[in-house]
Enzyme design. Structure first.
Site, PDB file in Angstrom:
ATOM      1  N   HIS A 110      87.331 -53.193 -32.963  1.00 31.10           N
ATOM      2  CA  HIS A 110      85.924 -53.582 -33.152  1.00 31.10           C
ATOM      3  C   HIS A 110      85.832 -55.048 -33.573  1.00 31.10           C
ATOM      4  O   HIS A 110      85.066 -55.837 -33.003  1.00 31.10           O
ATOM      5  CB  HIS A 110      85.283 -52.682 -34.214  1.00 31.10           C
ATOM      6  CG  HIS A 110      83.952 -53.140 -34.712  1.00 31.10           C
ATOM      7  ND1 HIS A 110      82.770 -52.501 -34.406  1.00 31.10           N
ATOM      8  CD2 HIS A 110      83.593 -54.179 -35.526  1.00 31.10           C
ATOM      9  CE1 HIS A 110      81.756 -53.124 -34.988  1.00 31.10           C
ATOM     10  NE2 HIS A 110      82.235 -54.149 -35.680  1.00 31.10           N
ATOM     11  N   GLU A 111      86.622 -55.415 -34.568  1.00 31.49           N
ATOM     12  CA  GLU A 111      86.561 -56.781 -35.083  1.00 31.49           C
ATOM     13  C   GLU A 111      87.031 -57.805 -34.049  1.00 31.49           C
ATOM     14  O   GLU A 111      86.416 -58.863 -33.867  1.00 31.49           O
ATOM     15  CB  GLU A 111      87.389 -56.892 -36.362  1.00 31.49           C
ATOM     16  CG  GLU A 111      86.781 -56.165 -37.542  1.00 31.49           C
ATOM     17  CD  GLU A 111      85.365 -56.661 -37.842  1.00 31.49           C
ATOM     18  OE1 GLU A 111      85.186 -57.870 -38.058  1.00 31.49           O
ATOM     19  OE2 GLU A 111      84.446 -55.834 -37.830  1.00 31.49           O
ATOM     20  N   HIS A 123      84.460 -58.739 -31.489  1.00 29.40           N
ATOM     21  CA  HIS A 123      83.486 -59.774 -31.842  1.00 29.40           C
ATOM     22  C   HIS A 123      83.928 -61.113 -31.259  1.00 29.40           C
ATOM     23  O   HIS A 123      83.095 -61.935 -30.853  1.00 29.40           O
ATOM     24  CB  HIS A 123      83.354 -59.884 -33.361  1.00 29.40           C
ATOM     25  CG  HIS A 123      82.461 -58.856 -33.972  1.00 29.40           C
ATOM     26  ND1 HIS A 123      81.129 -58.714 -33.616  1.00 29.40           N
ATOM     27  CD2 HIS A 123      82.687 -57.923 -34.932  1.00 29.40           C
ATOM     28  CE1 HIS A 123      80.586 -57.740 -34.320  1.00 29.40           C
ATOM     29  NE2 HIS A 123      81.509 -57.241 -35.130  1.00 29.40           N
ATOM     30  N   TYR A 134      73.519 -63.438 -33.729  1.00 28.42           N
ATOM     31  CA  TYR A 134      73.728 -62.393 -34.723  1.00 28.42           C
ATOM     32  C   TYR A 134      72.478 -62.162 -35.574  1.00 28.42           C
ATOM     33  O   TYR A 134      72.464 -62.411 -36.787  1.00 28.42           O
ATOM     34  CB  TYR A 134      74.925 -62.740 -35.612  1.00 28.42           C
ATOM     35  CG  TYR A 134      75.535 -61.509 -36.246  1.00 28.42           C
ATOM     36  CD1 TYR A 134      76.336 -60.642 -35.509  1.00 28.42           C
ATOM     37  CD2 TYR A 134      75.287 -61.203 -37.574  1.00 28.42           C
ATOM     38  CE1 TYR A 134      76.877 -59.511 -36.077  1.00 28.42           C
ATOM     39  CE2 TYR A 134      75.828 -60.075 -38.161  1.00 28.42           C
ATOM     40  CZ  TYR A 134      76.619 -59.228 -37.409  1.00 28.42           C
ATOM     41  OH  TYR A 134      77.150 -58.097 -37.978  1.00 28.42           O
ATOM     42  N   GLU A 174      76.983 -55.960 -32.496  1.00 27.96           N
ATOM     43  CA  GLU A 174      77.677 -54.901 -33.224  1.00 27.96           C
ATOM     44  C   GLU A 174      78.009 -53.718 -32.315  1.00 27.96           C
ATOM     45  O   GLU A 174      79.094 -53.137 -32.393  1.00 27.96           O
ATOM     46  CB  GLU A 174      76.837 -54.432 -34.410  1.00 27.96           C
ATOM     47  CG  GLU A 174      76.868 -55.359 -35.602  1.00 27.96           C
ATOM     48  CD  GLU A 174      78.255 -55.472 -36.216  1.00 27.96           C
ATOM     49  OE1 GLU A 174      79.029 -54.490 -36.152  1.00 27.96           O
ATOM     50  OE2 GLU A 174      78.572 -56.551 -36.738  1.00 27.96           O
ATOM     51  N   ASP A 211      70.161 -57.603 -43.600  1.00 26.45           N
ATOM     52  CA  ASP A 211      71.182 -57.325 -42.585  1.00 26.45           C
ATOM     53  C   ASP A 211      70.833 -58.014 -41.268  1.00 26.45           C
ATOM     54  O   ASP A 211      71.020 -57.473 -40.195  1.00 26.45           O
ATOM     55  CB  ASP A 211      71.331 -55.812 -42.377  1.00 26.45           C
ATOM     56  CG  ASP A 211      72.539 -55.441 -41.518  1.00 26.45           C
ATOM     57  OD1 ASP A 211      73.528 -56.191 -41.528  1.00 26.45           O
ATOM     58  OD2 ASP A 211      72.466 -54.407 -40.819  1.00 26.45           O
ATOM     59  N   HIS A 229      73.334 -53.741 -38.242  1.00 27.90           N
ATOM     60  CA  HIS A 229      74.254 -52.614 -38.379  1.00 27.90           C
ATOM     61  C   HIS A 229      73.539 -51.267 -38.265  1.00 27.90           C
ATOM     62  O   HIS A 229      74.190 -50.238 -38.069  1.00 27.90           O
ATOM     63  CB  HIS A 229      74.993 -52.682 -39.720  1.00 27.90           C
ATOM     64  CG  HIS A 229      76.033 -53.753 -39.779  1.00 27.90           C
ATOM     65  ND1 HIS A 229      75.786 -55.003 -40.310  1.00 27.90           N
ATOM     66  CD2 HIS A 229      77.333 -53.770 -39.369  1.00 27.90           C
ATOM     67  CE1 HIS A 229      76.889 -55.740 -40.233  1.00 27.90           C
ATOM     68  NE2 HIS A 229      77.835 -55.021 -39.669  1.00 27.90           N
TER      69      HIS A 229
END
Length: 402
Positions: free
Chosen positions: A163-164, A167, A178, A187, A264, A269
């Site tokens: 996942h990271e 990005h 973002y 995300e 956020d 998220h």
């Protein structure tokens, strides 16, 4: 101003903020330290990202040990591409996950590392003391050990690491801003390819996969399945400590929050649950291995998307790409259409009746449903043709009356 330069963290802020209310002083302190450190790192993100493209080395992996320190430049070498396995299992887990993610993108999509130019993959383990997160900062992956009470070692979850790293792939392709819907897409893309890396490594079909993100993140003492569920957003956890998973699964449940750090960045998220569910539904309707068709559609759509895309823009792009890749009216394109319709993002230019008919066609489990759907689609098209002919007659009559 572009908002793509952002420290992307595994643990959503709404979870860390809940820990600030814990009765355990050490848990509260660990959460506060994590939030403060993350805020400091955001200030370094733009500087690090500017050097990312220059660090190309055919996707070579190197893992460093921060030894609970906060300064990456002081970390010591734990494992390199050509060296032996480390004595530290966290370093070996990080090394293996970096490799699996790299190999997935290479073998499935012929992408050469994160930037498609062989970008080196650096990982840092044991970052800070009881750091409840892992993050991609535009140049490297950094892993905390967790507080040992609520969260465990962040290297244990392959889909979280993928996942990271994804990005980074997004940064080098669409560069989704973002915040708000484009941030939620950012995300969601990471969740999509995070779970695909896990499924690919385990050779799991759509039916065999659990579609959960971060099942290994919580400690055994926490009553929760995962951080997020792509199959059923809003059901990953429900307990006294963290409350209920707040992700929506359709537009009528869209979460509205201010476009600020405290909000956020517009609930990125939270609302990522909507496109997550659309991907799951697409993959489910197509069947087989999710990375082969649904994953390809999403990847090719990511490459042609723009930074300010909204859900509608991305939905339309996936529909168009499905047609280009598998044919107009194909099972794959119909699956995309039906999936977005179910999460209440109808594809632009497709009449509701046609979308409903094609949804019935692709959802038929024994062939009968597919047959009925095709028949319904034929009736709808026939009705549209009749209506067009009637309008043409009306226009002709008006012209004659002049």
């Amino acid at each position: 101003m572009s908002r793509t330069r952002h420290v992307n963290c595994v643990i959503p802020p709404y979870i860390l903020e809940k820990l600030l209310e814990s009765d355990d002083r050490q848990v509260r302190q660990a959460a506060l330290d994590t939030l403060l450190t993350t805020a400091r790192l955001r200030g370094e993100r733009a500087v690090r990202a500017s050097f990312a493209a220059a660090a190309s080395a055919n996707g070579r992996r190197t893992v460093f040990d921060c030894e609970q320190g906060r300064f990456l430049q002081l970390a010591v070498l734990a494992r390199s591409e050509d060296g032996p396995p480390a004595t530290d299992e966290a370093a070996n887990r990080a090394f293996d996950a970096l490799g699996l993610t790299r190999d997935f993108y290479q073998e499935v999509f012929q992408r050469n590392s994160i930037d498609d130019r062989g970008m080196r993959l650096d990982g840092y383990v044991h970052f800070a003391v009881k750091f409840n997160n892992a993050f991609w900062d535009g140049r490297e992956m950094v892993f905390g050990d967790g507080d040992g009470v609520k969260f465990g070692d962040l290297t244990r979850s392959l889909d979280v690491i993928a996942h990271e790293l994804t990005h980074g792939v997004t940064d080098f392709t669409a560069g989704f801003e973002y915040h708000n819907q484009s941030g939620a897409l950012n995300e969601s893309i990471s969740d999509v390819f995070g779970t695909l890396v896990k499924q690919w490594s385990l050779k799991q079909s759509v039916e065999e996969a659990d579609w959960l993100i971060g099942t290994e993140v919580w400690t055994p003492g926490i009553d929760a399945d995962a951080l997020r569920s792509m199959k059923a957003p809003g059901t990953a956890f429900d307990n006294a400590q963290f409350g209920r998973d707040p992700q929506p699964d359709r537009m009528s449940r869209f979460v509205h929050m201010p476009d600020t750090e405290e909000g956020d960045h517009g609930a990125v998220h939270y609302n990522s649950g909507i496109p997550n569910k659309a991907f799951y539904l697409t993959a489910k309707r197509i069947g087989g291995f999710a990375w082969e068709a649904a994953g390809l559609i999403w990847y090719e759509s990511l490459k042609v998307s723009q930074a300010d895309f909204q859900f509608q823009d991305f939905a339309d792009t996936t529909y168009r790409k499905a047609g280009e890749l598998f044919g107009a009216g194909s099972t794959e394109q119909s699956a995309v259409l039906a999936a977005w319709r179910e999460v209440e993002v109808p594809i632009s230019g497709i009449p509701t009746g046609v979308a409903r008919a094609r949804s019935l066609a692709v959802d038929g489990s024994d062939g009968a449903g597919r047959e009925d759907g095709v028949a319904a689609l034929g009736r709808q098209l026939s009705a549209l043709s009749t209506r067009v002919a009637e309008l043409a007659d009306d226009v002709a009559a008006l012209k004659r009356a002049r």
